[in-house]
Design a protein around this motif. Structure first.
Motif, PDB file in Angstrom:
ATOM      1  N   UNK A 129      58.613 -47.449 -82.669  1.00  0.00           N
ATOM      2  CA  UNK A 129      58.979 -46.240 -83.408  1.00  0.00           C
ATOM      3  C   UNK A 129      57.819 -45.836 -84.306  1.00  0.00           C
ATOM      4  N   UNK A 130      57.360 -44.591 -84.172  1.00  0.00           N
ATOM      5  CA  UNK A 130      56.351 -44.033 -85.069  1.00  0.00           C
ATOM      6  C   UNK A 130      57.073 -43.181 -86.097  1.00  0.00           C
ATOM      7  N   UNK A 184      55.821 -47.914 -74.619  1.00  0.00           N
ATOM      8  CA  UNK A 184      56.509 -46.694 -75.031  1.00  0.00           C
ATOM      9  C   UNK A 184      56.599 -46.630 -76.553  1.00  0.00           C
ATOM     10  N   UNK A 185      56.140 -45.503 -77.091  1.00  0.00           N
ATOM     11  CA  UNK A 185      56.188 -45.254 -78.533  1.00  0.00           C
ATOM     12  C   UNK A 185      56.899 -43.928 -78.746  1.00  0.00           C
ATOM     13  N   UNK A 186      57.888 -43.919 -79.635  1.00  0.00           N
ATOM     14  CA  UNK A 186      58.646 -42.687 -79.848  1.00  0.00           C
ATOM     15  C   UNK A 186      58.635 -42.263 -81.309  1.00  0.00           C
ATOM     16  N   UNK A 210      64.890 -50.703 -81.326  1.00  0.00           N
ATOM     17  CA  UNK A 210      63.441 -50.649 -81.557  1.00  0.00           C
ATOM     18  C   UNK A 210      62.867 -52.055 -81.733  1.00  0.00           C
ATOM     19  N   UNK A 211      61.697 -52.300 -81.114  1.00  0.00           N
ATOM     20  CA  UNK A 211      61.045 -53.613 -81.210  1.00  0.00           C
ATOM     21  C   UNK A 211      60.053 -53.703 -82.363  1.00  0.00           C
ATOM     22  N   UNK A 212      59.466 -52.577 -82.732  1.00  0.00           N
ATOM     23  CA  UNK A 212      58.527 -52.574 -83.857  1.00  0.00           C
ATOM     24  C   UNK A 212      58.413 -51.152 -84.393  1.00  0.00           C
TER      25      UNK A 212
END
Length: 474
Positions: free
Chosen positions: A281-282, A437-439, A451-453
């Motif tokens: 997650x950004x 994957x970054x969301x 979310x993992x990070x």
């Protein structure tokens, strides 16, 4: 007192399809603050456009019934007079803009109400001051983030000073702090300026002490059901940071990355390896540069520093090849579609999938069903509801399965069930194919558990949240 009333509405977009509503009745109680909920595609946006007098003039067909404004058929009221009484904020804020700058947009909206120049000037200043947007007056709308555009669209509606304000997913791209402040601003309008507020929102967080009416709409409904306010969650959006246990080595890496817009630096001296097989997650406030960072990683925006894939400099890849390595789900779904029909969009993605052995015809069919898209495959992409467009857009890019996938606000407009289904599909694909994957998502409720990070962008720094606040640029 302004009274808005829907009576026996039967509305359809297509003669060959079931009606969206069948003899629907709904009356907005004057001076109330209402929240309208319902599944993606149930007709909330359609109802709002009918209530605002935009339909059937600009779409679909009203087969029975009418909407009345102070006992007069709203379709018979000239637009500028109607807008003085009822204003609407669209789900996609960019569709509301007709001018270049914030000042020009506000002025244009008020000129269409046929107000005198002095009052227009006073209203613009008062609105920008009240919403803390004075610094945006001369900004070009095209340079604003999605959340900032949402706030300006809302400011435009509020400046119109209409008696009834209809807001369709007004906080979809707004950060949690901005969302809560805007809710308080709207509540103040209701309490001290006798405005009637009705909001369509899939996220009920923060409404417990704000809304005094809770409505629910079912597909093909005969009425809008009023629910007890006790069904609203008392807790606000969770701000708990996601703390990673461990991160897998990544293929996409950046070193000393710097990103700017004109002379405004958004990110400086950032180092990070985007993990594979994990969902990140950004986060960060509106305007900090999250979408711009995504554009830079796609090589659609200038950057300084080094960007590599499997230790090979990104600049050594042709753009066409890089697009197969780093894919992006745009914030605006309509920008993503290539074909006309939903089925064609999915078929095209399957044709060019990088993992056809995984995305078999059976697997694609199962994914379509899980996202509740089976019954809209023969529909035009641009005529789907906002939530259905989001799910179609997401599925198309997951089927493409680039090694790295960047998702910019993929959950805007999704109801709780659709959100859960979308997240489950993303997680399954990420882990099965070992994608990176970054969301970006300002919605944390229902998201954080998957979310993992978490990476947070603020003050030109990208920080990996975790024990001790380890920074990605250290």
């Amino acid at each position: 007192m302004t009274v808005l009333n829907a009576q026996q509405l039967t509305f359809s977009y297509d003669d060959q399809k079931p009606a969206v509503f069948e003899k629907l009745d709904f009356k907005i109680e004057n001076g109330t603050f209402g929240l309208l909920t319902g599944a993606s595609g149930c007709g909330k946006s359609t109802l709002f456009k009918l209530l605002a007098g935009l339909y059937p003039q600009y779409g679909g067909q009203l087969l029975s019934g009418q909407v009345t404004l102070n006992d007069q058929n709203i379709a018979e009221i000239v637009p500028f007079a109607r807008a003085r009484k009822v204003a609407m904020l669209f789900q996609n804020p960019s569709r509301q803009f007709a001018m270049r700058t914030v000042q020009e947009q506000l002025q244009f909206a008020l000129e269409n109400l046929q107000l005198n120049p002095l009052e227009i000037k006073q209203r613009i200043t008062a609105t920008l001051v009240e919403l803390g947007l004075e610094n945006f007056r001369s900004r070009n709308l095209s340079t604003l983030s999605g959340g900032e555009q949402q706030r300006i669209a809302l400011a435009t509606v509020l400046a119109m000073d209409s008696d009834i304000i209809l807001l369709d997913e007004p906080f979809a791209n707004v950060d949690p702090a901005g969302r809560q402040q805007l809710l308080l601003d709207l509540k103040r309008l209701q309490q001290y300026h006798q405005k009637t507020i009705l909001i369509a929102d899939h996220d009920p967080s923060g409404y417990a002490k704000i809304a005094d009416r809770l409505y629910h709409l079912e597909p093909h409904a005969h009425q809008v059901e009023e629910l007890s306010l006790t069904k609203l969650p008392l807790k606000n959006i969770s701000m708990t940071a996601v703390k990673p246990k461990s991160l897998n080595l990544g293929k996409l890496t950046w070193h000393q990355l710097e990103v700017a817009v004109n002379s405004r630096k958004l990110l400086a001296n950032s180092d990070f390896d985007l993990p594979i097989g994990q969902l990140g997650l950004l986060s960060g406030a509106n305007g900090t540069g999250k979408s711009t960072l995504f554009a830079a990683l796609c090589r659609q925006h200038p950057y300084q520093g080094t960007l590599t894939f499997q230790k090979k400099d990104a600049e050594k890849f042709k753009l066409k090849k890089w697009a197969k390595i780093v894919g992006i789900v745009f914030q605006n779904s309509a920008d993503q579609f290539i074909t006309l029909k939903a089925a064609s969009e999915i078929s095209l993605s399957a044709k060019f999938s990088q993992h056809p052995e995984y995305w078999t015809a059976i697997k694609v069919k199962q994914a379509i069903a899980s996202l509740n898209l089976t019954n809209v495959l023969d529909q035009v992409c641009y005529q789907l509801s906002g939530g259905q467009q989001k799910k179609l857009q997401l599925l198309s890019m997951l089927i493409m399965s680039p090694s790295t996938l960047l998702l910019d606000e993929p959950f805007a407009g999704l109801d709780a069930d659709s959100l859960a289904a979308a997240l489950a599909l993303i997680k399954e694909t990420v882990q099965s194919l070992q994608l990176s994957v970054l969301l970006i998502s300002h919605q944390r409720l229902g998201v954080i558990g998957s979310i993992d990070y978490e990476l947070r962008l603020e003050q030109q720094r990208l920080t990996l949240l975790g024990k001790g606040g380890v920074t990605a640029s250290d």
